[in-house]
Design a protein around this motif. Structure first.
Motif, PDB file in Angstrom:
ATOM      1  N   THR A  47      -5.937 -17.235  12.816  1.00  0.00           N
ATOM      2  CA  THR A  47      -6.121 -15.866  13.323  1.00  0.00           C
ATOM      3  C   THR A  47      -6.893 -15.056  12.293  1.00  0.00           C
ATOM      4  O   THR A  47      -7.020 -15.454  11.129  1.00  0.00           O
ATOM      5  N   TYR A  48      -7.365 -13.882  12.696  1.00  0.00           N
ATOM      6  CA  TYR A  48      -8.123 -13.005  11.799  1.00  0.00           C
ATOM      7  C   TYR A  48      -8.078 -11.590  12.360  1.00  0.00           C
ATOM      8  O   TYR A  48      -7.658 -11.364  13.511  1.00  0.00           O
ATOM      9  N   SER A  49      -8.502 -10.633  11.552  1.00  0.00           N
ATOM     10  CA  SER A  49      -8.606  -9.259  12.055  1.00  0.00           C
ATOM     11  C   SER A  49      -9.709  -8.522  11.316  1.00  0.00           C
ATOM     12  O   SER A  49     -10.056  -8.857  10.185  1.00  0.00           O
ATOM     13  N   LYS A  50     -10.255  -7.545  11.990  1.00  0.00           N
ATOM     14  CA  LYS A  50     -11.216  -6.644  11.357  1.00  0.00           C
ATOM     15  C   LYS A  50     -10.478  -5.401  10.892  1.00  0.00           C
ATOM     16  O   LYS A  50      -9.284  -5.222  11.165  1.00  0.00           O
ATOM     17  N   ILE A  51     -11.169  -4.534  10.184  1.00  0.00           N
ATOM     18  CA  ILE A  51     -10.533  -3.339   9.613  1.00  0.00           C
ATOM     19  C   ILE A  51      -9.919  -2.481  10.725  1.00  0.00           C
ATOM     20  O   ILE A  51     -10.466  -2.351  11.823  1.00  0.00           O
ATOM     21  N   GLY A  52      -8.718  -1.964  10.453  1.00  0.00           N
ATOM     22  CA  GLY A  52      -8.051  -1.065  11.391  1.00  0.00           C
ATOM     23  C   GLY A  52      -7.457  -1.754  12.606  1.00  0.00           C
ATOM     24  O   GLY A  52      -7.340  -1.140  13.664  1.00  0.00           O
ATOM     25  N   SER A  53      -7.073  -3.016  12.471  1.00  0.00           N
ATOM     26  CA  SER A  53      -6.556  -3.768  13.623  1.00  0.00           C
ATOM     27  C   SER A  53      -5.052  -3.577  13.791  1.00  0.00           C
ATOM     28  O   SER A  53      -4.288  -3.492  12.820  1.00  0.00           O
ATOM     29  N   SER A  54      -4.648  -3.551  15.054  1.00  0.00           N
ATOM     30  CA  SER A  54      -3.217  -3.482  15.368  1.00  0.00           C
ATOM     31  C   SER A  54      -2.657  -4.856  15.714  1.00  0.00           C
ATOM     32  O   SER A  54      -1.461  -4.992  15.979  1.00  0.00           O
ATOM     33  N   TYR A  55      -3.527  -5.867  15.715  1.00  0.00           N
ATOM     34  CA  TYR A  55      -3.088  -7.245  15.968  1.00  0.00           C
ATOM     35  C   TYR A  55      -4.145  -8.199  15.405  1.00  0.00           C
ATOM     36  O   TYR A  55      -5.270  -7.799  15.086  1.00  0.00           O
ATOM     37  N   CYS A  56      -3.763  -9.468  15.314  1.00  0.00           N
ATOM     38  CA  CYS A  56      -4.705 -10.500  14.857  1.00  0.00           C
ATOM     39  C   CYS A  56      -5.288 -11.223  16.060  1.00  0.00           C
ATOM     40  O   CYS A  56      -4.582 -11.522  17.021  1.00  0.00           O
ATOM     41  N   SER A  60      -0.998   6.282   3.104  1.00  0.00           N
ATOM     42  CA  SER A  60      -1.348   6.104   1.697  1.00  0.00           C
ATOM     43  C   SER A  60      -0.572   7.023   0.767  1.00  0.00           C
ATOM     44  O   SER A  60      -0.656   6.912  -0.448  1.00  0.00           O
ATOM     45  N   GLY A  61       0.190   7.947   1.356  1.00  0.00           N
ATOM     46  CA  GLY A  61       0.889   8.956   0.576  1.00  0.00           C
ATOM     47  C   GLY A  61       0.291  10.317   0.798  1.00  0.00           C
ATOM     48  O   GLY A  61       0.941  11.335   0.567  1.00  0.00           O
ATOM     49  N   SER A  62      -0.978  10.304   1.277  1.00  0.00           N
ATOM     50  CA  SER A  62      -1.628  11.583   1.561  1.00  0.00           C
ATOM     51  C   SER A  62      -2.396  11.566   2.879  1.00  0.00           C
ATOM     52  O   SER A  62      -2.756  12.613   3.401  1.00  0.00           O
ATOM     53  N   ALA A  63      -2.646  10.356   3.406  1.00  0.00           N
ATOM     54  CA  ALA A  63      -3.410  10.271   4.657  1.00  0.00           C
ATOM     55  C   ALA A  63      -3.176   8.903   5.286  1.00  0.00           C
ATOM     56  O   ALA A  63      -2.750   7.947   4.629  1.00  0.00           O
ATOM     57  N   ASP A  64      -3.459   8.856   6.587  1.00  0.00           N
ATOM     58  CA  ASP A  64      -3.443   7.557   7.268  1.00  0.00           C
ATOM     59  C   ASP A  64      -4.748   6.824   6.973  1.00  0.00           C
ATOM     60  O   ASP A  64      -5.843   7.388   7.123  1.00  0.00           O
ATOM     61  N   VAL A  65      -4.637   5.556   6.568  1.00  0.00           N
ATOM     62  CA  VAL A  65      -5.794   4.744   6.177  1.00  0.00           C
ATOM     63  C   VAL A  65      -5.773   3.439   6.987  1.00  0.00           C
ATOM     64  O   VAL A  65      -4.713   2.867   7.222  1.00  0.00           O
ATOM     65  N   GLN A  66      -6.944   3.015   7.403  1.00  0.00           N
ATOM     66  CA  GLN A  66      -7.015   1.778   8.167  1.00  0.00           C
ATOM     67  C   GLN A  66      -6.562   0.573   7.341  1.00  0.00           C
ATOM     68  O   GLN A  66      -6.923   0.434   6.167  1.00  0.00           O
ATOM     69  N   CYS A  67      -5.748  -0.282   7.993  1.00  0.00           N
ATOM     70  CA  CYS A  67      -5.406  -1.550   7.342  1.00  0.00           C
ATOM     71  C   CYS A  67      -6.698  -2.332   7.092  1.00  0.00           C
ATOM     72  O   CYS A  67      -7.607  -2.335   7.936  1.00  0.00           O
ATOM     73  N   PRO A  68      -6.828  -2.983   5.951  1.00  0.00           N
ATOM     74  CA  PRO A  68      -8.059  -3.725   5.665  1.00  0.00           C
ATOM     75  C   PRO A  68      -8.205  -4.939   6.576  1.00  0.00           C
ATOM     76  O   PRO A  68      -7.240  -5.421   7.172  1.00  0.00           O
ATOM     77  N   ALA A  69      -9.415  -5.432   6.686  1.00  0.00           N
ATOM     78  CA  ALA A  69      -9.664  -6.650   7.460  1.00  0.00           C
ATOM     79  C   ALA A  69      -8.804  -7.776   6.916  1.00  0.00           C
ATOM     80  O   ALA A  69      -8.630  -7.917   5.700  1.00  0.00           O
ATOM     81  N   GLY A  70      -8.267  -8.575   7.813  1.00  0.00           N
ATOM     82  CA  GLY A  70      -7.366  -9.662   7.411  1.00  0.00           C
ATOM     83  C   GLY A  70      -5.909  -9.265   7.469  1.00  0.00           C
ATOM     84  O   GLY A  70      -5.026 -10.102   7.325  1.00  0.00           O
ATOM     85  N   GLU A  79      -7.964 -14.374   0.122  1.00  0.00           N
ATOM     86  CA  GLU A  79      -7.000 -15.058   0.981  1.00  0.00           C
ATOM     87  C   GLU A  79      -6.895 -14.420   2.352  1.00  0.00           C
ATOM     88  O   GLU A  79      -6.126 -14.877   3.195  1.00  0.00           O
ATOM     89  N   LEU A  80      -7.659 -13.353   2.584  1.00  0.00           N
ATOM     90  CA  LEU A  80      -7.566 -12.636   3.858  1.00  0.00           C
ATOM     91  C   LEU A  80      -8.570 -13.192   4.863  1.00  0.00           C
ATOM     92  O   LEU A  80      -9.740 -13.417   4.537  1.00  0.00           O
ATOM     93  N   ARG A  81      -8.105 -13.388   6.092  1.00  0.00           N
ATOM     94  CA  ARG A  81      -8.936 -13.922   7.168  1.00  0.00           C
ATOM     95  C   ARG A  81      -9.588 -12.739   7.883  1.00  0.00           C
ATOM     96  O   ARG A  81      -8.974 -12.092   8.721  1.00  0.00           O
ATOM     97  N   VAL A  82     -10.875 -12.506   7.557  1.00  0.00           N
ATOM     98  CA  VAL A  82     -11.503 -11.249   7.949  1.00  0.00           C
ATOM     99  C   VAL A  82     -12.464 -11.364   9.137  1.00  0.00           C
ATOM    100  O   VAL A  82     -12.851 -10.361   9.727  1.00  0.00           O
ATOM    101  N   SER A 109       1.146  -2.515   1.677  1.00  0.00           N
ATOM    102  CA  SER A 109       1.872  -3.787   1.649  1.00  0.00           C
ATOM    103  C   SER A 109       2.570  -4.086   2.967  1.00  0.00           C
ATOM    104  O   SER A 109       2.934  -5.236   3.233  1.00  0.00           O
ATOM    105  N   ASP A 110       2.739  -3.068   3.791  1.00  0.00           N
ATOM    106  CA  ASP A 110       3.378  -3.275   5.095  1.00  0.00           C
ATOM    107  C   ASP A 110       2.382  -3.639   6.188  1.00  0.00           C
ATOM    108  O   ASP A 110       2.785  -3.888   7.331  1.00  0.00           O
ATOM    109  N   CYS A 111       1.088  -3.628   5.883  1.00  0.00           N
ATOM    110  CA  CYS A 111       0.098  -4.174   6.819  1.00  0.00           C
ATOM    111  C   CYS A 111       0.215  -5.690   6.725  1.00  0.00           C
ATOM    112  O   CYS A 111      -0.059  -6.283   5.670  1.00  0.00           O
ATOM    113  N   ASP A 112       0.659  -6.311   7.785  1.00  0.00           N
ATOM    114  CA  ASP A 112       0.913  -7.751   7.758  1.00  0.00           C
ATOM    115  C   ASP A 112      -0.387  -8.554   7.649  1.00  0.00           C
ATOM    116  O   ASP A 112      -1.444  -8.146   8.142  1.00  0.00           O
ATOM    117  N   VAL A 113      -0.276  -9.730   7.015  1.00  0.00           N
ATOM    118  CA  VAL A 113      -1.420 -10.621   6.816  1.00  0.00           C
ATOM    119  C   VAL A 113      -1.557 -11.547   8.012  1.00  0.00           C
ATOM    120  O   VAL A 113      -0.589 -12.108   8.508  1.00  0.00           O
TER     121      VAL A 113
END
Length: 244
Positions: free
Chosen positions: A42-51, A12-22, A65-68, A33-37
């Protein structure tokens, strides 16, 4: 030493933050913006490394528009998995919630949404293939047609018969009427002819005789004629008279 942002997170510029769900990050993202959609199916929950892939019987839940997440398919829909949405069951088939396939009602049946099963069409109706509701059971209303319960086609009244009033079966023609079949009514016999019950045709009374309406003795001599003892099947003029 530098520390890498872990999978499922972004810097985030100051800390690592979980990618949001989706969204997801396979190897750590340098910005949100680099957390892929996650894409279709497919879908993902918060902090996912894959869908995760949507499993059979489920559909995607969206936040914008996010598949959560996922939820089960509604009744009368299905999914084999890997898609955002569930598909409608075809006419004459049904499903319960969370189905991966639809169940087809057989010919002569319709889907009863209250009881959630295939139910036989009422007598006097039919359906060639399964119907989606009772309105899909069509009336047997052609000439001479009727049906029993659970029919996939209409039956036709045979000779000497006609459909009953509610077209759930047949009844025989009365004496002195007839039907050759495939007719809603029995026709009256022509003048000077007769029939027994359930007749396919009428027979003429012998010469100089007329119908009585009595099935045990269907014809009697016309006025001024009588049956001679020598041949009681015939009628002739009374004694002292002659045919003109």
């Amino acid at each position: 030493a530098c520390i890498s942002t872990p999978p499922g997170y972004y810097w985030s510029g100051s800390a690592d933050v979980q990618c949001p769900a989706g969204r997801f990050s396979a190897s750590g993202a340098s910005a949100l913006s680099d957390c892929d959609v996650c894409g279709d199916g497919t879908y993902s929950k918060i902090g996912s490394s894959y869908c995760s892939t949507v499993s059979a019987g489920n559909k995607v839940l969206k936040d914008g528009e996010l598949r959560v997440n996922v939820t089960v398919c509604d009744e009368n829909t299905y999914s084999t998995g890997g898609k955002d949405d569930c598909l409608d069951c075809a006419t004459g088939s049904y499903s319960l919630g969370g189905a991966f396939a639809c169940i087809s009602c057989s010919g002569g049946e319709y889907y009863d949404s209250m009881n959630k099963n295939c139910t036989k069409c009422p007598a006097s109706t039919y359906t060639l293939s399964g119907a989606s509701d009772i309105d899909g059971c069509q009336l047997c209303d052609g000439a001479g047609e009727y049906s029993l319960i659970g029919a996939s086609f209409c039956l036709t009244a045979g000779a000497g018969m006609k459909p009953n009033n509610d077209r759930t079966g047949t009844v025989g023609c009365n004496a002195n009427s007839y039907s050759i079949g495939a007719n809603d009514v029995c026709l009256p016999c022509a003048k000077n002819s007769f029939s027994g019950p359930k007749a396919s045709n009428c027979k003429p009374c012998p010469q100089y005789q007329m119908p009585t309406g009595n099935t045990s003795s269907p014809c009697e001599c016309e006025n001024s004629f009588y049956r001679p003892v020598s041949d009681p099947s015939q009628c002739t003029c009374s004694r002292g008279k002659m045919l003109m």
